[in-house]
Design a protein around this motif. Structure first.
Motif, mmCIF file in Angstrom:
data_model
loop_
_atom_site.group_PDB
_atom_site.id
_atom_site.type_symbol
_atom_site.label_atom_id
_atom_site.label_comp_id
_atom_site.label_asym_id
_atom_site.label_seq_id
_atom_site.Cartn_x
_atom_site.Cartn_y
_atom_site.Cartn_z
ATOM 1 N N LEU A 407 0.824 -1.212 0.000
ATOM 2 C CA LEU A 407 0.000 0.000 0.000
ATOM 3 C C LEU A 407 0.859 1.264 0.000
ATOM 4 O O LEU A 407 0.568 2.248 -0.684
ATOM 5 C CB LEU A 407 -0.928 -0.003 1.213
ATOM 6 N N LYS A 408 1.931 1.228 0.834
ATOM 7 C CA LYS A 408 2.816 2.396 0.876
ATOM 8 C C LYS A 408 3.466 2.636 -0.486
ATOM 9 O O LYS A 408 3.587 3.780 -0.942
ATOM 10 C CB LYS A 408 3.892 2.189 1.939
ATOM 11 N N THR A 410 2.265 1.702 -3.424
ATOM 12 C CA THR A 410 1.220 2.182 -4.343
ATOM 13 C C THR A 410 0.898 3.648 -4.070
ATOM 14 O O THR A 410 0.683 4.444 -4.991
ATOM 15 C CB THR A 410 -0.053 1.328 -4.166
ATOM 16 N N GLN A 411 0.884 4.000 -2.761
ATOM 17 C CA GLN A 411 0.587 5.387 -2.400
ATOM 18 C C GLN A 411 1.622 6.345 -2.968
ATOM 19 O O GLN A 411 1.289 7.401 -3.515
ATOM 20 C CB GLN A 411 0.535 5.504 -0.880
ATOM 21 N N LYS A 412 2.901 5.945 -2.867
ATOM 22 C CA LYS A 412 3.964 6.797 -3.422
ATOM 23 C C LYS A 412 3.796 6.955 -4.928
ATOM 24 O O LYS A 412 3.970 8.041 -5.480
ATOM 25 C CB LYS A 412 5.323 6.183 -3.107
ATOM 26 N N LEU A 414 0.976 6.698 -6.628
ATOM 27 C CA LEU A 414 -0.197 7.539 -6.902
ATOM 28 C C LEU A 414 0.121 9.018 -6.713
ATOM 29 O O LEU A 414 -0.310 9.876 -7.496
ATOM 30 C CB LEU A 414 -1.349 7.128 -5.980
ATOM 31 N N ILE A 415 0.883 9.292 -5.631
ATOM 32 C CA ILE A 415 1.232 10.695 -5.380
ATOM 33 C C ILE A 415 2.078 11.243 -6.518
ATOM 34 O O ILE A 415 1.854 12.355 -7.018
ATOM 35 C CB ILE A 415 1.982 10.815 -4.044
ATOM 36 N N GLU A 418 -0.030 11.771 -9.522
ATOM 37 C CA GLU A 418 -0.825 12.997 -9.383
ATOM 38 C C GLU A 418 0.015 14.240 -9.682
ATOM 39 O O GLU A 418 -0.420 15.173 -10.353
ATOM 40 C CB GLU A 418 -1.389 13.077 -7.968
#
Length: 609
Positions: A407-408, A410-412, A414-415, A418
């Motif tokens: 998740l971490k 994937t979060q990086k 996604l950020i 963006e």
């Protein structure tokens, strides 16, 4: 020297007995002349107390006079007399070792004193009961009654200051004794010191003898022999002065024990014999018990076996009288039943016969074994279940850690996606913003080229003044080229900051410049997508703000989203409105109470409620 001291003590003791006999004779004469029944009751109580404590000790006479006082009080319905007589009976019975009867009478008398609100009777009876609990070894209950005694002494029920001070001193002395029995020596020393100071102030020599002995005991128990000797010695003149030879004997016995403890057997022998001589005609059975035991031990160490055997026999006789186990057990049972009644619990009785006690012990032992087996089984089962649960939990934790790691990651991603998406939206705006300063740079560069040619021509002609003026124009144009070049560099720097990962480090930033730059970038980015889009941009910046510590790329992304939303809102409204509508987006900054406020507003359709 020892013979001289003993002779003096014998003379003093004889004198004391003579004085006591005179008091007893005087009371008997007064009793024979007394006409009123209540007066007779008071004199009978005094005679009973005189034989029990203050005069020639005779327990039979004491009990006889007190019983007469009780019978007469009941006959004439004299409640105060009943309470006084029962108090005397409680003290005399407990002094002779009849604890069950003393406790039974004392508890009944306490209830009567409470019912008639006899504060004086309550105080003395509470004191007698706590003594009995102390005698039978129930120091916990004794402490409860000692605290009640202290509350009574400080309740304000006694109006005469002298009596109130006396009762406070007694209450502290009793509290100190119980704390000493419970080995709470600091508390014992504190309360005994308060009692002693009070008695010293009032010159109450009898209380000084009583409290001095208690303080000696506590210091002896604490290992402070010097202080213990000091207070034991101080007791003797006070006890002789007030004819309390029981405390003379107690103090001497205390000194004898300390001398024996420090290896001074001659002094120990002397004071142990002195304690017996001082108390031979009193109710101080505790002194006789301790002195007989110590003397037997001392003579045995000297190989004087006849004397050792003599005092050992005396010890056995006194011990049987005072510490009769059946009497103590009865008193303890009575105490237990009384406690259960007060707490409104179910009464429990204990069989006195040995076979029942043995059977109960076997039942208890069997129950304990069964309970241990049950507990062992439960613990074993719980341990197995716990191991299984821990194994499952360990597996789940590993799965959660793997999922969290994914998740971490994937979060990086996604950020960053963006950031790149917003950078794509800004590309056209950035290109437009860069184009403007580049156009200036190109134009001024061309002008400078022409000016340089002109300057060279004027220099060939010798017109230095005109050449100098042209050089000033070239210099001014160069400054403009430098300014617009830096402007383009700042735009590129902002673009790079926007695209790179945030370091999380704050740096001094001009918030007005940042807000203005992203406003124009957002506007030109939208213009590049939609040539028909047009909007008015307004700014109202507080120039007093200056630079503040922020993370510029993070704040820039926040502002960009707000600007894009504002321009989108006004563009949508423009498509639905008449030509008179002027799309407007505005950004305002201001400092309020040490904080910076940034407001982005528009005149679009707004957000539904």
């Amino acid at each position: 020297m020892k013979k001289l001291v003993i002779s003096i003590l014998i003379i003093l003791f004889a004198t004391n007995l003579y004085a006591q006999d005179k008091i007893t004779d005087s009371l008997k004469i007064l009793l024979s002349k007394e006409k009123t029944d209540t007066g007779k009751v008071e004199l009978l109580v005094r005679l009973g107390s005189q034989f029990g404590f203050g005069g020639t000790v005779n327990s039979d006479s004491s009990l006889a006079y007190l019983q007469r006082a009780l019978n007469l009080s009941k006959k004439i319905n004299y409640t105060k007399g009943v309470i006084s007589a029962r108090q005397g009976l409680t003290y005399t019975l407990s002094a002779t070792g009849n604890y069950p009867q003393a406790l039974k009478i004392g508890l009944e008398n306490l209830k009567m004193a409470e019912q008639v609100h006899d504060s004086n009777g309550l105080f003395w009876q509470t004191r007698a009961i706590l003594w009995i609990y102390g005698f039978i070894g129930d120091n916990k209950t004794a402490l409860t009654y000692a605290k009640k005694l202290a509350l009574l002494a400080n309740s304000g029920s006694f109006r005469q200051p002298a009596i109130m001070d006396q009762f406070k001193s007694m209450a502290n002395e009793n509290l100190g004794n119980i704390y000493s029995n419970l080995n709470l020596l600091d508390s014992a020393i504190h309360h005994q010191a308060m009692a002693y100071e009070n008695a010293l102030k009032r010159k109450d020599y009898q209380m000084l003898a009583v409290i001095g002995f208690s303080r000696g005991n506590t210091y002896a128990k604490a290992g402070n022999n010097d202080s213990a000797f000091f207070f034991y010695r101080a007791v003797i003149p006070y006890s002789i002065e007030t004819k309390r030879l029981d405390y003379t004997g107690r103090a001497k016995l205390g000194m004898a024990v300390l001398f024996n403890k420090t290896g001074q057997s001659d002094s120990a022998l002397f004071y142990a014999r002195g304690s017996l001589e001082a108390t031979q005609n009193t109710f101080a059975g505790d002194v006789a018990l301790g002195a007989d035991s110590l003397l037997s031990q001392l003579y045995r160490s000297r190989h004087q076996y006849d004397s050792a055997y003599k005092y050992l026999q005396s010890f056995v006789i006194v011990n049987d009288s005072l510490n009769n186990q059946s009497k103590i057990t009865q008193a303890q049972n009575l105490s237990f039943n009384e406690t259960l009644q007060q707490q409104q619990l179910e009464q429990a009785k204990k069989s006195a016969r040995q076979r029942y006690e043995t059977r109960i012990k076997l039942y208890i032992l069997a129950s304990i074994i069964l309970i241990i087996l049950v507990i062992a089984f439960l613990l074993l089962r719980n341990n197995r279940n716990k191991q299984k649960a821990n194994k499952v939990l360990h597996q789940k934790n590993e799965e959660i850690e793997i999922t969290l790691s994914e998740l971490k990651s994937t979060q990086k991603q996604l950020i960053q996606s963006e950031k790149m998406a917003s950078l794509g939206e800004l590309t056209a705006g950035i290109a437009h913003e860069i184009q403007n300063p580049l156009n200036f740079v190109n134009n001024f560069s061309d002008v400078n080229k022409e000016l340089i040619d002109e300057m060279q021509q004027e220099m060939y002609k010798g017109n230095l003044a005109d050449a100098k003026e042209i050089s000033n124009d070239i210099k001014e144009n160069s400054e403009k080229i430098n300014h617009h070049g830096k402007r383009a560099g700042d735009i590129v720097k902002g673009m790079l900051q926007h695209s790179r990962s945030s370091t999380g480090v704050k740096e001094p930033t001009d918030i007005n410049a940042l807000a203005d730059e992203y406003l124009r970038l957002s506007y030109h980015g939208l213009r590049a997508k939609d040539k028909s889009f047009n909007a008015e941009m307004k700014t109202d910046f507080d120039e007093s703000i200056g630079k503040i510590n922020i993370i510029p790329q993070d704040i820039g992304r926040v502002l960009l989203n707000l600007y894009n939303n504002a321009f989108y809102a006004v563009n949508e409204k423009a498509k639905l409105s008449a030509n008179s509508y002027q799309p407007t987006a505005k950004v305002t900054t201001r400092r309020i109470n040490g904080k910076i406020e940034i407001i982005v507003s528009d005149n679009g359709g707004g957000i539904p409620q």
